[in-house]
Design a protein around this motif. Structure first.
Motif, PDB file in Angstrom:
ATOM      1  N   LYS A 287       0.835  -1.200   0.000  1.00  0.00           N
ATOM      2  CA  LYS A 287       0.000   0.000   0.000  1.00  0.00           C
ATOM      3  C   LYS A 287       0.867   1.246   0.000  1.00  0.00           C
ATOM      4  CE  LYS A 287      -3.780   2.257   2.513  1.00  0.00           C
ATOM      5  NZ  LYS A 287      -4.457   2.625   1.255  1.00  0.00           N
ATOM      6  N   LEU A 288       0.539   2.189  -0.900  1.00  0.00           N
ATOM      7  CA  LEU A 288       1.222   3.470  -1.006  1.00  0.00           C
ATOM      8  C   LEU A 288       0.152   4.554  -1.095  1.00  0.00           C
ATOM      9  CD1 LEU A 288       3.782   2.417  -3.758  1.00  0.00           C
ATOM     10  CD2 LEU A 288       4.343   2.808  -1.359  1.00  0.00           C
ATOM     11  N   GLY A 289      -0.264   5.086   0.062  1.00  0.00           N
ATOM     12  CA  GLY A 289      -1.330   6.070   0.068  1.00  0.00           C
ATOM     13  C   GLY A 289      -2.636   5.445  -0.411  1.00  0.00           C
ATOM     14  N   LYS A 290      -3.228   6.036  -1.443  1.00  0.00           N
ATOM     15  CA  LYS A 290      -4.461   5.503  -2.011  1.00  0.00           C
ATOM     16  C   LYS A 290      -4.204   4.435  -3.069  1.00  0.00           C
ATOM     17  CE  LYS A 290      -7.613   9.398  -1.200  1.00  0.00           C
ATOM     18  NZ  LYS A 290      -8.672   8.627  -0.539  1.00  0.00           N
ATOM     19  N   LEU A 291      -2.952   4.056  -3.253  1.00  0.00           N
ATOM     20  CA  LEU A 291      -2.593   3.031  -4.232  1.00  0.00           C
ATOM     21  C   LEU A 291      -2.203   1.748  -3.511  1.00  0.00           C
ATOM     22  CD1 LEU A 291      -0.247   5.096  -6.603  1.00  0.00           C
ATOM     23  CD2 LEU A 291      -2.746   4.962  -6.627  1.00  0.00           C
ATOM     24  N   ALA A 292      -2.499   0.619  -4.145  1.00  0.00           N
ATOM     25  CA  ALA A 292      -2.038  -0.673  -3.640  1.00  0.00           C
ATOM     26  C   ALA A 292      -1.650  -1.527  -4.843  1.00  0.00           C
ATOM     27  CB  ALA A 292      -3.117  -1.360  -2.820  1.00  0.00           C
ATOM     28  N   ARG A 293      -0.501  -2.225  -4.716  1.00  0.00           N
ATOM     29  CA  ARG A 293      -0.011  -3.079  -5.806  1.00  0.00           C
ATOM     30  C   ARG A 293       0.223  -4.487  -5.302  1.00  0.00           C
ATOM     31  NH1 ARG A 293       1.969  -0.912 -10.579  1.00  0.00           N
ATOM     32  NH2 ARG A 293       2.336   1.333 -10.640  1.00  0.00           N
ATOM     33  N   ALA A 294      -0.074  -5.458  -6.175  1.00  0.00           N
ATOM     34  CA  ALA A 294       0.297  -6.855  -5.927  1.00  0.00           C
ATOM     35  C   ALA A 294       0.999  -7.356  -7.175  1.00  0.00           C
ATOM     36  CB  ALA A 294      -0.933  -7.704  -5.630  1.00  0.00           C
TER      37      ALA A 294
END
Length: 214
Positions: free
Chosen positions: A110-117
């Motif tokens: 999670k990076l602020g309002k972003l999330a990556r998988a």
């Protein structure tokens, strides 16, 4: 309505099994949304044997140097038949494309309002991710050091070029600068071979660690 599609060259490479894992999955996922491209692929499958018999090389069809550079990966995809995979993010349940069911996903970062998988494909510099942008989220203005493909899976987002719907297949390169934003949230599949380069304001401080977030 879907307005952004794989190029004819990319669809041809897909039908001939010449794409690497990441692009093969992305095209397959687009086809789940796009009846128009499904018809094109069926037509290409019917005619590709004729072109091969006439000794027409794939490169004669390719109008994009980047596509030519990444079609030499001999990795093959063998999707498993199973129920659709679902993920729950911020109270929203998303059904993922069938093409993703045979690969692994990392934990979400999670990076602020972003999330990556990260999608586990082991393609060297080519990285594939699921990207979730929360309601009201924005990615700061940036360009791309290489290519970036974004396939919108659910929700909507917009940038300086257009407003996108599920199934849109958006290919950008180092000539493009944009700042995607979403009012209600979205889930995307992204494929890139280099990091983003932020070009405005305080976001530029992220450039030294850009390799960690693409």
């Amino acid at each position: 309505m879907i307005k952004h599609h794989p190029t004819p060259a990319l669809l041809l490479a897909f039908t001939q099994g010449q794409l690497g894992a990441s692009l093969s999955i992305a095209v397959s996922a687009h086809l789940e949304h796009c009846e128009c491209c499904r018809h094109k692929v069926l037509a290409l499958q019917e005619t590709s044997a004729q072109y091969l018999d006439d000794d027409v090389e794939l490169d004669e069809w390719v109008d994009n140097e980047m596509i030519a550079a990444i079609t030499d990966d001999d990795y093959e995809i063998h999707p498993k038949q199973s129920m659709p995979l679902r993920v729950n993010l911020k109270g929203h349940e998303y059904t993922l494309p069938r093409a993703l069911q045979s690969v692994g996903l990392s934990n979400w970062l999670k990076l602020g309002k972003l999330a990556r998988a990260k999608v586990d494909l082991n393609e060297g510099e080519v990285h594939t991710n699921l990207l979730h942008i929360e309601k009201g989220g924005t990615i700061p203005l940036h360009s791309h050091k290489g290519f970036e493909l974004t396939l919108l899976l659910a929700g909507e987002f917009k940038d300086e070029f257009d407003t996108y719907v599920p199934g849109d297949f958006i290919w950008l390169n180092d000539a493009n600068t944009h700042s995607p934003s979403t009012e209600n949230g979205c889930l995307c599949l992204t494929v890139a071979n280099n990091s983003m380069h932020f070009v405005q304001g305080l976001s530029q401080v992220l450039n030294p660690i850009g390799k960690l977030i693409y």
